[in-house]
Write an enzyme that holds these catalytic residues in place. Sequence first.
Site, mmCIF file in Angstrom:
data_model
loop_
_atom_site.group_PDB
_atom_site.id
_atom_site.type_symbol
_atom_site.label_atom_id
_atom_site.label_comp_id
_atom_site.label_asym_id
_atom_site.label_seq_id
_atom_site.Cartn_x
_atom_site.Cartn_y
_atom_site.Cartn_z
ATOM 1 N N THR A 24 -42.210 -5.174 16.397
ATOM 2 C CA THR A 24 -42.105 -4.231 17.502
ATOM 3 C C THR A 24 -40.945 -3.303 17.218
ATOM 4 O OG1 THR A 24 -42.935 -5.923 19.005
ATOM 5 C CG2 THR A 24 -41.729 -4.091 20.001
ATOM 6 N N CYS A 114 -27.765 10.802 -8.460
ATOM 7 C CA CYS A 114 -29.012 10.119 -8.788
ATOM 8 C C CYS A 114 -29.021 9.617 -10.228
ATOM 9 C CB CYS A 114 -30.199 11.043 -8.534
ATOM 10 S SG CYS A 114 -30.016 12.634 -9.332
#
Length: 170
Positions: A24, A114
């Site tokens: 949920t 990166c």
Amino acid sequence: VKRGIRLPNFLFGGGQEQGRRAGTENVLLIAGIGKAAEVVAGELDSLAEHMWSMRSRLLERLRTAFGSRVSVNGPQDRSRLLPNTLSVSIEGVKAGELLAALGDKVAASAGAACHSGGATVSAVLRAIQLPSNLAVGTLRLSVGRHTTGDEIDQCADAIIDEAKRQLGQR
């Protein structure tokens, strides 16, 4: 996945999610993120100015110590830069060795964001056509909302001391 191949579920979801998503939504977390965004939105200009000030202080300390050996990587136009990030090269210095020597005194990275490490030049630094003699000396340094001038000075002192050792100036 090749058509016709059926993979078993990794997670099992409820019928309301067509069995695709388990769990949920975390409503409290969603509300908290919304409140955090609201708080930060009111402080963006002052936070950005603080980070520019800390970034500039660090850059100035490095330039004072090494002069023309220091070059900033990326665009020179302030409007195209992040206020909290400084990618700088120190010619003649090996950034990986410098960071290893500094240990936990300074949290920084060698190369680009990166880049996964290793002895090769990152694709980002190659893309901006940074010469290899500068690429090996590239440090990526970041400041934040809570960074102080004293912390910048400690960081600069540590980098300067180790870089001077590498350059035989100490």
